[in-house]
Design an enzyme around this catalytic site. Structure first.
Site, PDB file in Angstrom:
ATOM      1  N   LYS A   1      26.924 -51.969  39.903  1.00 32.35           N
ATOM      2  CA  LYS A   1      27.489 -52.546  41.127  1.00 32.35           C
ATOM      3  C   LYS A   1      28.211 -51.490  41.953  1.00 32.35           C
ATOM      4  O   LYS A   1      28.034 -51.412  43.177  1.00 32.35           O
ATOM      5  CB  LYS A   1      28.466 -53.674  40.775  1.00 32.35           C
ATOM      6  CG  LYS A   1      27.838 -54.915  40.201  1.00 32.35           C
ATOM      7  CD  LYS A   1      28.915 -55.951  39.890  1.00 32.35           C
ATOM      8  CE  LYS A   1      28.364 -57.083  39.073  1.00 32.35           C
ATOM      9  NZ  LYS A   1      29.395 -58.110  38.790  1.00 32.35           N
TER      10      LYS A   1
ATOM     11  N   LYS B   1      34.589 -53.179  31.444  1.00 29.88           N
ATOM     12  CA  LYS B   1      34.741 -54.620  31.239  1.00 29.88           C
ATOM     13  C   LYS B   1      35.650 -54.846  30.047  1.00 29.88           C
ATOM     14  O   LYS B   1      35.643 -54.084  29.080  1.00 29.88           O
ATOM     15  CB  LYS B   1      33.388 -55.281  30.966  1.00 29.88           C
ATOM     16  CG  LYS B   1      33.330 -56.738  31.368  1.00 29.88           C
ATOM     17  CD  LYS B   1      33.275 -56.863  32.878  1.00 29.88           C
ATOM     18  CE  LYS B   1      33.097 -58.305  33.296  1.00 29.88           C
ATOM     19  NZ  LYS B   1      32.979 -58.420  34.763  1.00 29.88           N
TER      20      LYS B   1
END
Length: 407
Positions: free
Chosen positions: A81, A93
């Site tokens: 992204k 994450k």
């Protein structure tokens, strides 16, 4: 606590690599870490996939059954992204294997963030994700003496107090449908759907859509698709699928959600069909939007999908084999690292001062970029090219060598 550092080359900012036919080009992440909560037995994970300018970004999720491999996949997606939207940051994450509805969940999240403090202070910018709202994670950061979950980037600025005020102003700015920080990701997904429909030669009014999940991302996408004139014919939450071929009253249904993104059935009109939760994927419509959990579309259920377009609003909602099956049937899957990247792109635009409290500036910037990216991907795409994901490959993206400066 287990740390697994990887090579210096990755730390320097090597971007995530997507799979291509017959070649496994995936490289290991920069860091994988496991944490155990002594009080509840919950297990948490941090995966930093790439560092760019010493920074990585990605939300923190909480769900029973969360695994290190799941978090690593999502961290790789975050790298994709940030590369696709040319952001000066890598991907990461966080994940916690714990039920977010458990009354101890807030304390577990607090202890996890406290354990991750060295990374949250300097290298990792986190935010909401599945099972963790932005309001919740910001309250945890406040308890720990940090301004906001963008803390690591804010502290790099020349005036952290002013930067924090700008960020909080943007997050809390009013927009159609709610707070700007809550709805911007769903707005981006809606723009991806609208762009995909235009490429197929369909107007919004001619297009039907089914959305799996009515949390922050799915709810926001549904709201803006409805506002744009698309017929949202199906919405699914944990209790089942609501379906009406003429379109649902999206604003009424969204207003009846509880804190876990489930719709109060008392407000559902009597002519709305109540179907099993998994039925949403098989609805006869133009676009299916998986906006709930990862790995929702698998080889075992991909055959149910009738829509010619899948727009991935959740992180990693389609398994690789399912994506190949869908492609072979001529179904275009707009990948998550494009379709749902609006939230992370906007967060960094806000941090860097490109947008502020006027939602129209944010919407205009995101709409133009999402339309351009999705249109470019789908205009000449055919199944013979392989999954759309391969066309969208960002593995060769080169990041700027200029130092990251947060104003």
């Amino acid at each position: 606590m287990t740390l697994t550092p990887i090579s210096p080359a990755t730390a320097a900012g090597v971007d995530a690599v997507l799979p291509v036919p017959g070649v496994d080009r995936r490289r290991p992440p920069y860091l994988r870490m496991e944490w155990s909560d002594a009080e509840t037995g919950a297990v948490g994970y941090l995966v930093i996939d790439t560092l760019v300018h010493g920074m990585a970004t990605g939300g923190t999720r909480m769900r029973a059954g969360c695994t290190i491999d799941e978090v690593a996949d999502l961290a790789r997606g975050m790298s994709n992204k940030t590369a696709a939207f040319d952001l000066p940051v890598g991907g990461a994450k966080g994940g916690i294997d714990f039920d977010p509805k458990d009354p101890r969940a807030h304390a577990v999240l607090t202890r996890f963030c406290e354990a991750m403090r060295p990374f949250l202070d300097r290298h990792w910018v986190t935010a909401e994700d599945l099972g963790v709202s932005q309001e919740t994670i910001d309250s945890v950061f406040a308890e720990l003496g940090m301004r906001q979950s963008y803390h690591a980037a804010i502290e790099r600025s020349a005036d952290p107090q002013a930067t924090a005020a700008r960020v909080l102003g943007g997050l809390n700015a009013a927009a159609p449908g709610g707070r700007l920080g809550d709805v911007i990701g769903g707005y981006g997904v809606a723009q991806a759907c609208l762009a995909a429909a235009r490429v197929r030669g369909q107007s919004a009014a001619e297009t039907t859509v089914a959305v799996q999940g009515v949390g922050t991302m799915g709810g926001g996408a549904s709201f803006y698709l409805h506002e744009a004139g698309m017929r949202v014919v199906a919405l699914a939450d944990a209790s089942g699928t609501l379906y009406h071929p003429a379109g649902l009253d999206v604003p009424t249904l969204l207003a009846a959600r509880d804190r876990y993104g489930e719709i109060d059935r008392a407000v559902v009109a009597p002519d709305v069909m109540r179907l099993p939760r998994e039925a949403v994927l098989g609805i006869d419509c133009d676009i299916v939007v998986p906006a709930a959990v990862s790995y929702a579309i698998t080889a075992s259920n991909a055959a149910r999908i009738q829509a010619p377009i899948v727009v991935e609003a959740a992180n990693a909602p389609t398994t690789a084999d399912a994506e190949l099956d869908l492609t072979a049937r001529g179904i275009a899957v707009v990948p998550d690292f494009i379709a749902n990247a609006g939230a992370v792109a906007w967060a960094w635009w806000l941090l860097l001062g490109h947008v502020g409290t006027d939602y129209r500036d944010s919407f205009d910037r995101l709409r133009s970029r999402m339309d351009a990216k999705v249109s470019a991907l789908l205009t000449d795409w055919t199944p013979a090219h392989g999954p759309v994901r391969w066309t969208a490959d960002v593995s060769s993206t080169t990041r700027s060598a200029e130092p990251l400066v947060v104003p």
